[in-house]
Motif scaffolding. Structure first.
Motif, PDB file in Angstrom:
ATOM      1  N   ALA A 190       3.110   7.921  -5.617  1.00 35.36           N
ATOM      2  CA  ALA A 190       1.900   7.088  -5.574  1.00 35.36           C
ATOM      3  C   ALA A 190       2.270   5.609  -5.691  1.00 35.36           C
ATOM      4  O   ALA A 190       3.219   5.251  -6.383  1.00 35.36           O
ATOM      5  CB  ALA A 190       0.979   7.484  -6.735  1.00 35.36           C
ATOM      6  N   PRO A 191       1.457   4.738  -5.025  1.00 37.41           N
ATOM      7  CA  PRO A 191       0.351   5.051  -4.114  1.00 37.41           C
ATOM      8  C   PRO A 191       0.771   5.090  -2.651  1.00 37.41           C
ATOM      9  O   PRO A 191      -0.063   5.289  -1.778  1.00 37.41           O
ATOM     10  CB  PRO A 191      -0.600   3.891  -4.357  1.00 37.41           C
ATOM     11  N   ILE A 192       2.059   4.869  -2.360  1.00 34.79           N
ATOM     12  CA  ILE A 192       2.487   4.775  -0.963  1.00 34.79           C
ATOM     13  C   ILE A 192       2.166   6.053  -0.200  1.00 34.79           C
ATOM     14  O   ILE A 192       1.708   6.013   0.949  1.00 34.79           O
ATOM     15  CB  ILE A 192       3.988   4.450  -0.882  1.00 34.79           C
ATOM     16  N   SER A 193       2.364   7.210  -0.828  1.00 35.66           N
ATOM     17  CA  SER A 193       2.120   8.473  -0.136  1.00 35.66           C
ATOM     18  C   SER A 193       0.643   8.682   0.184  1.00 35.66           C
ATOM     19  O   SER A 193       0.306   9.503   1.042  1.00 35.66           O
ATOM     20  CB  SER A 193       2.654   9.647  -0.952  1.00 35.66           C
ATOM     21  N   TYR A 194      -0.251   7.959  -0.497  1.00 39.79           N
ATOM     22  CA  TYR A 194      -1.669   8.021  -0.150  1.00 39.79           C
ATOM     23  C   TYR A 194      -1.927   7.270   1.151  1.00 39.79           C
ATOM     24  O   TYR A 194      -2.830   7.619   1.921  1.00 39.79           O
ATOM     25  CB  TYR A 194      -2.513   7.421  -1.270  1.00 39.79           C
ATOM     26  N   GLU A 195      -1.119   6.264   1.409  1.00 44.80           N
ATOM     27  CA  GLU A 195      -1.310   5.412   2.589  1.00 44.80           C
ATOM     28  C   GLU A 195      -0.562   5.946   3.816  1.00 44.80           C
ATOM     29  O   GLU A 195      -1.063   5.847   4.938  1.00 44.80           O
ATOM     30  CB  GLU A 195      -0.858   3.991   2.264  1.00 44.80           C
ATOM     31  N   ILE A 203       8.875   5.841   4.998  1.00 46.06           N
ATOM     32  CA  ILE A 203       9.226   4.572   4.372  1.00 46.06           C
ATOM     33  C   ILE A 203      10.622   4.143   4.823  1.00 46.06           C
ATOM     34  O   ILE A 203      11.437   4.971   5.229  1.00 46.06           O
ATOM     35  CB  ILE A 203       9.200   4.651   2.825  1.00 46.06           C
ATOM     36  N   LYS A 204      10.865   2.849   4.753  1.00 43.33           N
ATOM     37  CA  LYS A 204      12.196   2.341   5.045  1.00 43.33           C
ATOM     38  C   LYS A 204      12.999   2.238   3.752  1.00 43.33           C
ATOM     39  O   LYS A 204      12.516   1.710   2.758  1.00 43.33           O
ATOM     40  CB  LYS A 204      12.109   0.959   5.694  1.00 43.33           C
ATOM     41  N   SER A 208       2.654  -1.705   0.157  1.00 46.23           N
ATOM     42  CA  SER A 208       1.433  -0.966  -0.166  1.00 46.23           C
ATOM     43  C   SER A 208       0.226  -1.900  -0.203  1.00 46.23           C
ATOM     44  O   SER A 208       0.223  -2.898  -0.924  1.00 46.23           O
ATOM     45  CB  SER A 208       1.578  -0.266  -1.521  1.00 46.23           C
ATOM     46  N   ILE A 209      -0.793  -1.564   0.573  1.00 38.40           N
ATOM     47  CA  ILE A 209      -2.036  -2.346   0.559  1.00 38.40           C
ATOM     48  C   ILE A 209      -2.701  -2.256  -0.808  1.00 38.40           C
ATOM     49  O   ILE A 209      -3.269  -3.230  -1.315  1.00 38.40           O
ATOM     50  CB  ILE A 209      -2.983  -1.843   1.666  1.00 38.40           C
ATOM     51  N   PHE A 225      -8.215   4.557  -8.933  1.00 38.29           N
ATOM     52  CA  PHE A 225      -8.806   5.701  -8.252  1.00 38.29           C
ATOM     53  C   PHE A 225      -8.984   5.388  -6.770  1.00 38.29           C
ATOM     54  O   PHE A 225      -9.600   4.380  -6.403  1.00 38.29           O
ATOM     55  CB  PHE A 225     -10.139   6.077  -8.906  1.00 38.29           C
ATOM     56  N   TYR A 226      -8.435   6.244  -5.919  1.00 42.59           N
ATOM     57  CA  TYR A 226      -8.376   5.978  -4.492  1.00 42.59           C
ATOM     58  C   TYR A 226      -9.757   5.832  -3.852  1.00 42.59           C
ATOM     59  O   TYR A 226     -10.005   4.908  -3.082  1.00 42.59           O
ATOM     60  CB  TYR A 226      -7.615   7.095  -3.782  1.00 42.59           C
TER      61      TYR A 226
END
Length: 297
Positions: A26-31, A37-38, A242-243, A286-287
């Motif tokens: 988290a949270p990259i895997s939500y996006e 990923i690099k 990550s946004i 919370f997403y």
């Protein structure tokens, strides 16, 4: 006495498992999927595809599920095949093996999020194996027990100063045939739903010969969390892409390096957000609502 498999075995193909949610990342895997990923300038799954091809393995199938459309570009760019795992959200990783069961022979089974500092793949392999690294101290990973020939005789979750399961696996044709039959027999059983394929293998370990393949800890890496990735690639300390984290930084006037110890928040089996520390203060994000809550002790 166990009879060794005939050698050498020519590797016929490879399966890369890329269907999962990777909620701990988290949270990259939500996006977007973790395997995209690099790491040190190279996309994880692309690096693995190239290493397989360098070993002469061109028949590569990627099993997708979560955000599957983000993997479509790989078909044209690397001439790989994509197979969808329709059960990725409701079952564990055994469903990915099930989705490609007809493709299994002398096959590499790979996790899309592994990073190999050197090419671990070969054109010919002696016998079915699971790669392993030695972990000093206590661990919560799968720990391997073997006999004097290196045959895996038992697996236990957790231990101390042990060889652990980490990285790629090679299924020989004989192993594939036996394992697919077992998997098909148990797939519809309710108790199978949440099992890793490794758990199914363990339940039938006396029927399935799998050997340990030992590697230096400097060769195989797996990043379960953003904090682990930051240790390997310091670029992510300061900029994750990550946004969500960028939005949090704007809201709190902090830097991404101030956000640490991220862990997923789960509810009814779903990941709904993540906990973290920002400058030593605990927060929850919370997403769905994009809500950031502070918890003071």
């Amino acid at each position: 006495m166990k009879v060794k498999e005939e050698t050498p075995l020519k590797v016929e193909n490879a399966v890369i498992m890329a269907a999962g949610l990777s909620s701990r990342f988290a949270p990259i895997s939500y996006e977007y999927p973790k395997s995209l990923i690099k790491v040190k300038g190279q996309v994880l799954i692309e690096r693995q595809i190239l290493q397989l091809k360098e070993a002469g393995i061109d028949d590569i199938t990627i099993v997708v599920g979560y955000k599957k459309e983000l993997f479509y570009y790989l078909i044209d760019e690397f001439q790989v095949k994509l197979v969808e795992n329709p059960d990725y959200a409701s079952r564990n990783n055994h469903s990915t093996i099930y989705a490609v069961r007809e493709k299994l022979g002398n096959t590499y089974i790979c996790s899309a999020d592994n990073y190999f500092t050197q090419n671990v793949f070969e054109t010919y392999v002696n016998k079915a194996y699971y790669s392993s690294v030695y972990e000093e101290g206590k661990t919560n990973e799968w720990c391997i027990e073997t006999d004097e020939t290196g045959l895996i005789t038992d697996l236990k979750i957790g231990g101390k100063d042990k060889w652990i399961m980490l990285g790629h696996v090679f299924f020989s044709r004989d192993f594939s045939k036996k394992f697919v039959k077992i998997l098909e027999d148990v797939y519809e059983n309710p108790e199978t739903k949440n099992l890793l394929w490794e758990s199914i293998y363990l339940d039938h370990i006396n029927e399935l010969d799998l050997y340990i393949r030992e590697y230096s800890e400097e060769i195989i890496f797996e990043f379960d969390t953003l904090d682990e990735l930051r240790t390997f690639d310091p670029h992510y300390i300061y900029s994750t892409g990550s946004i969500i984290l960028k939005s949090i930084c704007e809201q709190l006037n902090c830097k991404e390096s101030d956000i640490t110890r991220l862990s997923p928040i789960r509810e009814d089996g779903e990941t709904i957000g993540f906990d973290c520390f920002i400058k030593d203060t605990a927060y929850s994000y919370f997403y769905e609502t994009k809500e950031l809550l502070i918890y003071r002790s």
